[in-house]
Write an enzyme that holds these catalytic residues in place. Structure first.
Site, short mmCIF file in Angstrom:
data_model
loop_
_atom_site.label_atom_id
_atom_site.label_comp_id
_atom_site.label_asym_id
_atom_site.label_seq_id
_atom_site.Cartn_x
_atom_site.Cartn_y
_atom_site.Cartn_z
CB SER A 327 21.05 32.02 -56.27
OG SER A 327 19.76 32.55 -56.47
CG HIS A 412 16.75 31.82 -60.36
ND1 HIS A 412 15.56 32.22 -59.78
CD2 HIS A 412 17.46 31.20 -59.37
CE1 HIS A 412 15.54 31.86 -58.51
NE2 HIS A 412 16.68 31.23 -58.25
#
Length: 474
Positions: A327, A412
């Protein structure tokens, strides 16, 4: 009782009217909608003449008319949708203002219902008062918006309309009631139970593949060959679809099947690289998740997407044991520019001396300047070590109201992942360098510890690996 108070407070948005006279672009005060509806002539910068405004109101009343069938109301809605598509933003604003002012709940009845709720002295009275409050909130506006969703393309029309509302300057608050009601309706209409998970591949319709190119928000798809690489045999792509918007993925995720946790985006985006042997794959890397509809802001289905994709992948590839992301850290550089000096002040004297010698100063301005070419910095570089310390503190320690600072981290970690590993020089694109000096992060989805991680986060503690914990302590 707190939830009820919050709910009541939210409903006040639904009945808030538009503001009164204000100076227009030409310096002339803008007339309230009620005065314009009674007038004869158009004035100043007004988009629609009084006659056009009254006609538009009549058309909206047809859509909201309870005596008409939903089919007939939907037909009138289609005609207005056709008009809206040809109208400009100023006319759209008149359209929104009419919906807010003319079709909202009865403010007097709502206030009385709220007072009955506040005065309720028992659970029975409170339940009855809540029912009365819900009835008072029912309005022809809700019925109208439901009928706009009925014709083909109607759901997309409403989503696009809210996107247009959200794009207005923050200072322009007169349409907040319509935005609030649309968000409430969407939270029901786009419940994950109503969505369908579909696998997207190179054989999918070209019109759908074009949507992937258009809406990719993390790593731009540069060409059709780039897209083909992302849909190769060692990749998977999944999207959530709504039955009323079957040709547009609401959100999609790109997955790489690999034999270890990825530490750089370049190999995953390398069009010349051979496809990996999926028989050896034990790790699924989620390297891009993109929401496609800005009009669905506040409607969350990303966490369900991850769960569904994990279930689908494990059915197809039983050998998969690890699920993680690669990410970006979009808020890192901006945060460091404002708060980094305080973090650097926590270095010990030896580290400060090393950073002074390497960067020319123990402050964020000198550190960022020294990070112009992160790929050239070796692991023991004082500049690199200081940057890793700062990044670990940003992701693993810093919160606002108990929530992680970084938007991607909030997503997340809120789904039960933990901050697993920082990756140096993982994204050397201009965008990656601008956002995070080339750093990327792995969030690990440990399926046995998702609830534990959520519990920690609820306590204001960010779940991190031992590696991140060590970096935070420096």
């Amino acid at each position: 009782m707190g939830w009820a108070a919050d709910w009541i407070e939210q409903t006040t948005l639904w009945v808030r009217g538009v503001e009164g006279d204000k100076p227009g672009k030409d310096g002339v005060e803008q007339r309230p909608l009620a005065k314009r509806l009674e007038a004869t002539l158009k004035r100043g910068q007004e988009a629609l003449s009084p006659r056009e405004l009254r006609r538009l109101l009549e058309d909206l009343q047809q859509v909201a008319d309870a005596s008409l069938s939903d089919v007939e109301g939907g037909r009138h809605a289609q005609l207005l949708m056709d008009w809206y598509a040809k109208a400009a933003l100023p006319a759209h604003k008149d359209f929104w203002a009419l919906i807010i002012e003319q079709f909202g709940p009865d403010a007097t009845a709502l206030q009385a219902a709220r007072e009955r709720y506040d005065k309720a002295g028992s659970d029975v009275e409170r339940s009855e008062a809540e029912m009365g409050l819900r009835r008072a909130l029912m309005s022809s506006r809700t019925r109208m918006l439901q009928r706009f969703a009925q014709p083909q393309g109607g759901m997309g029309f409403l989503v696009d309309m809210r996107a247009e509302l959200l794009a207005l300057p923050k200072a322009e608050q007169r349409y907040v009631a319509l935005d609030a009601e649309l968000e409430h309706l969407f939270s029901n209409w786009f419940d994950v139970a109503l969505l369908e998970l579909k696998s997207l591949n190179w054989d999918s319709p070209a019109s759908l593949l074009e949507k992937l190119i258009k809406y990719e928000a993390v790593h731009d798809i540069r060409s059709w060959s780039d897209l083909k690489n992302r849909l190769d045999s060692d990749r998977r792509c999944y999207g959530f679809f709504h039955p009323r918007m079957p040709k547009v993925p609401l959100i999609f995720v790109e997955v790489a099947l690999v034999d270890k946790m990825s530490d750089s985006i370049a190999p995953l985006l390398d069009e010349s690289a051979a496809a990996a042997d999926i028989a050896k794959a034990n790790t699924a890397i989620f390297y891009s998740i993109s929401n496609t509809q800005s009009g669905l802001k506040g409607v969350s289905f990303g966490d369900s997407l991850i769960k569904h994709v994990v279930e689908t992948l494990t059915q197809e590839f039983p050998k998969l044991k690890h699920f993680a992301t690669l990410s970006p850290i979009p808020g890192l550089r901006s945060w460091l520019s404002k708060h980094g000096d305080a973090v650097l002040a926590e270095l010990d004297d030896k580290q400060k001396a090393a950073l002074q010698a390497a960067a020319g100063g123990v402050d964020m301005a000198h550190l960022l300047a020294a990070l112009d070419d992160p790929a050239s910095l070796k692991e023991k570089s004082a500049v690199r070590q200081a940057a890793m310390f700062c990044a670990a503190r940003y992701l693993g320690r810093e919160t606002a109201k108990g929530r992680p600072l970084d938007a991607v981290a909030r997503f997340h970690l809120g789904n039960g992942a933990r901050v697993e590993r920082l990756n140096w020089a993982a994204d050397l694109s201009p965008k990656g360098h601008k956002q995070s000096m080339g750093l990327m992060v792995n969030y690990l989805y440990d399926l046995k510890r998702l609830d534990k991680h959520r519990s920690l986060l609820a306590q204001g503690k960010i779940p991190v690996s031992s590696e991140i914990e060590s970096l935070c302590k420096n």
